[in-house]
Design an enzyme around this catalytic site. Structure first.
Site, PDB file in Angstrom:
ATOM      1  N   ASP A 199      49.485  26.461 -35.641  1.00 55.45           N
ATOM      2  CA  ASP A 199      49.500  26.715 -34.194  1.00 55.45           C
ATOM      3  C   ASP A 199      49.486  25.483 -33.305  1.00 55.45           C
ATOM      4  OD1 ASP A 199      46.973  25.719 -34.554  1.00 55.45           O
ATOM      5  OD2 ASP A 199      45.924  27.587 -34.149  1.00 55.45           O
ATOM      6  N   GLU A 221      50.605  30.321 -42.629  1.00 55.64           N
ATOM      7  CA  GLU A 221      49.423  30.739 -41.857  1.00 55.64           C
ATOM      8  C   GLU A 221      49.864  31.529 -40.613  1.00 55.64           C
ATOM      9  OE1 GLU A 221      45.460  28.245 -41.524  1.00 55.64           O
ATOM     10  OE2 GLU A 221      46.267  28.503 -39.510  1.00 55.64           O
ATOM     11  N   GLU A 259      46.887  27.028 -28.576  1.00 59.02           N
ATOM     12  CA  GLU A 259      47.249  27.419 -29.944  1.00 59.02           C
ATOM     13  C   GLU A 259      47.654  28.879 -30.081  1.00 59.02           C
ATOM     14  OE1 GLU A 259      44.569  25.647 -29.136  1.00 59.02           O
ATOM     15  OE2 GLU A 259      44.807  23.724 -30.167  1.00 59.02           O
ATOM     16  N   HIS A 280      36.008  19.605 -30.848  1.00 54.34           N
ATOM     17  CA  HIS A 280      37.142  18.843 -30.296  1.00 54.34           C
ATOM     18  C   HIS A 280      38.077  19.671 -29.437  1.00 54.34           C
ATOM     19  CE1 HIS A 280      40.350  20.694 -32.726  1.00 54.34           C
ATOM     20  NE2 HIS A 280      39.432  20.828 -33.650  1.00 54.34           N
ATOM     21  N   ARG A 331      40.491  21.699 -27.002  1.00 56.75           N
ATOM     22  CA  ARG A 331      40.896  21.512 -25.605  1.00 56.75           C
ATOM     23  C   ARG A 331      40.111  22.396 -24.636  1.00 56.75           C
ATOM     24  NH1 ARG A 331      45.312  19.237 -26.890  1.00 56.75           N
ATOM     25  NH2 ARG A 331      46.434  18.009 -25.341  1.00 56.75           N
ATOM     26  N   HIS A 358      36.056  13.433 -33.775  1.00 58.37           N
ATOM     27  CA  HIS A 358      37.501  13.373 -33.528  1.00 58.37           C
ATOM     28  C   HIS A 358      37.811  12.084 -32.762  1.00 58.37           C
ATOM     29  CE1 HIS A 358      41.406  14.555 -31.930  1.00 58.37           C
ATOM     30  NE2 HIS A 358      41.385  15.634 -32.680  1.00 58.37           N
TER      31      HIS A 358
END
Ligand code: UD1
Ligand code: UDP
Length: 368
Positions: free
Chosen positions: A96, A118, A132, A205, A207, A238
């Site tokens: 994604d 996936e 995503e 991490h 967004r 990250h």
């Protein structure tokens, strides 16, 4: 000879595609090529090295602080050139990310078949995970092969009207990777630091968590750690500067929380296997933890991986400071809850997903 091009760009895609690269390369009668977009740089290199995969093409798109516009544009342009040169029969993308979406779109524009590894995970909320959920749905509308990791993912695709003959339930290649990384005699200086304490692994991490939610997470973690002298937290952070800055602001000076550089995948899986519990907003870790029997508090409002929630390993707790504080404390003090969440189960696969996908691509069906 059939030509298959695998495209990926970020750490999690690489972890889940490298087992498939190696499986496809072991098959006769096909040519397997790898293109990385380089959406991630150092974090991607760590994974390629761990699995011994050397890409045939690298678009090297990463820039510090990149935006979705930068990324989408650069991947689309770069993939056009690679696809025109290679002219593969099938392009395989994973999951994604922006790499996934823009690479699938480039293949679609050139009339090349897309295989989605996936496929079918959904929250049906395009703003979470962001972007995503959109990426995954968009690729789903283009893909000719949908490799769904679970029956639930297959059912999502069927409900959306995807042709049943395009959907294969294969298990998740994350579990294939996990089968090769966890070892008995693993040692690491950071694990030595945590010895004798309950080790909590933290990662964050996403967004949609940038800004206040990240601050809420870190504040709650700090408050709990300050109350429990037997708890130590390791946070392999990250490389995103926004995430690092928030963590520094909230966690510096707390000597039972250590912020460390991203771990290579072998180390990270072994850290998970030796942890007491996990706090994360990651997608992939929600798949790995159930098979290791590690309770996870998911730092998100929704998950596209409800199988782990149903299995009892994951609890989705959101990003409010008071809720994280309460749920984290409860898991440290309520033994019954902890034991119930720690039962190793594996709703995501049996370690043979890559084998099945390679079978389907080469023979049209799977033998396992
Ligand atoms: C991306 C994916 C997300 C996935 C995550 C896995 C999108 C939109 N997001 O988000 O789905 O969960 O990867 O980690 O595709 N950086 C480095 N070195 C690296 C990697 C990142 O310095 O090796 C820094 C750079 O400043 C970069 C920033 O991190 O600009 C953000 O990277 P990006 O891939 O845009 O976003 P992620 O949050 O990593
Ligand atoms: N991971 C890793 N090193 C780390 C942190 C995570 O190798 O320091 C692995 C983890 O085992 C999982 C994947 O990276 O397989 C998850 O990546 P991330 O959380 O960045 O992305 P997401 O899964 O949320 O898309």
């Amino acid at each position: 000879m059939k030509k298959i091009l695998l495209v990926f760009g970020t750490r999690p895609e690489a972890i889940k595609m490298c087992p498939l690269v190696n499986e496809l390369k072991s098959r006769h009668g096909i040519e397997t090529l790898v293109c990385v977009t380089g959406q991630h740089r150092e974090m991607l290199r760590q994974v390629l090295d761990a699995f011994g995969v050397e890409p045939d093409y690298d678009l090297e798109v990463m820039t510090p602080g990149q935006t979705l516009f930068d990324l989408t544009g650069r991947v689309l342009e770069g993939m056009k050139k690679v696809l025109e040169e290679v002219r593969p029969d099938v392009v395989l993308v994973h999951g994604d990310t922006t790499t996934t979406f823009a690479s699938a779109l480039a293949a679609f524009y050139l009339g090349i078949s897309v295989g989605h590894v996936e496929a079918g995970l959904r929250t049906y909320n395009v703003r979470s995970p962001y972007p995503e959920e959109f990426n995954r749905q968009a690729v789903g509308s283009i893909a000719d092969y949908n490799f769904a990791p679970t029956a639930l993912a297959r059912d999502n695709l069927l409900r959306e009207g995807k042709p049943p003959q395009s959907i294969y339930v294969t298990g998740n290649t994350a579990i294939d990777a996990l089968g090769t990384t966890v070892i008995n005699d693993f040692e690491h200086p950071e694990l030595a630091w945590a010895q004798g304490s309950r080790l909590v692994i933290l990662t964050a991490h996403r967004r949609e968590n940038w800004g206040q939610p990240l601050h809420n997470i870190f504040r709650a973690v700090r408050r709990v750690v300050e109350e429990f002298p037997d708890v130590k937290v390791l946070y392999p952070i990250h490389l995103n500067p926004l995430v690092r800055q928030a963590a520094q602001e909230e966690l510096s000076g707390c000597d039972r929380v250590r912020i460390i550089p991203p771990l290579d995948v072998i180390a990270f899986h072994n850290f998970l296997a030796r942890s007491y519990m996990i706090l994360t907003d990651s997608g992939g870790i929600q798949e790995e933890a159930p098979s290791l029997g590690k309770p996870v508090l998911v730092l998100r409002d929704v998950t596209e991986r409800p199988e782990g929630v149903k299995a009892g390993t994951l609890r989705v707790i959101g990003t409010r400071e008071d809720v994280i504080y309460r749920e984290f404390k409860t898991l440290l003090t309520d033994e019954t809850l902890y034991n119930n969440m720690s039962r190793a189960q594996n709703p995501y696969g049996d370690g043979l997903a890559s084998h099945r996908i390679a079978d389907i691509l080469t023979k049209g069906r799977t033998t396992v």
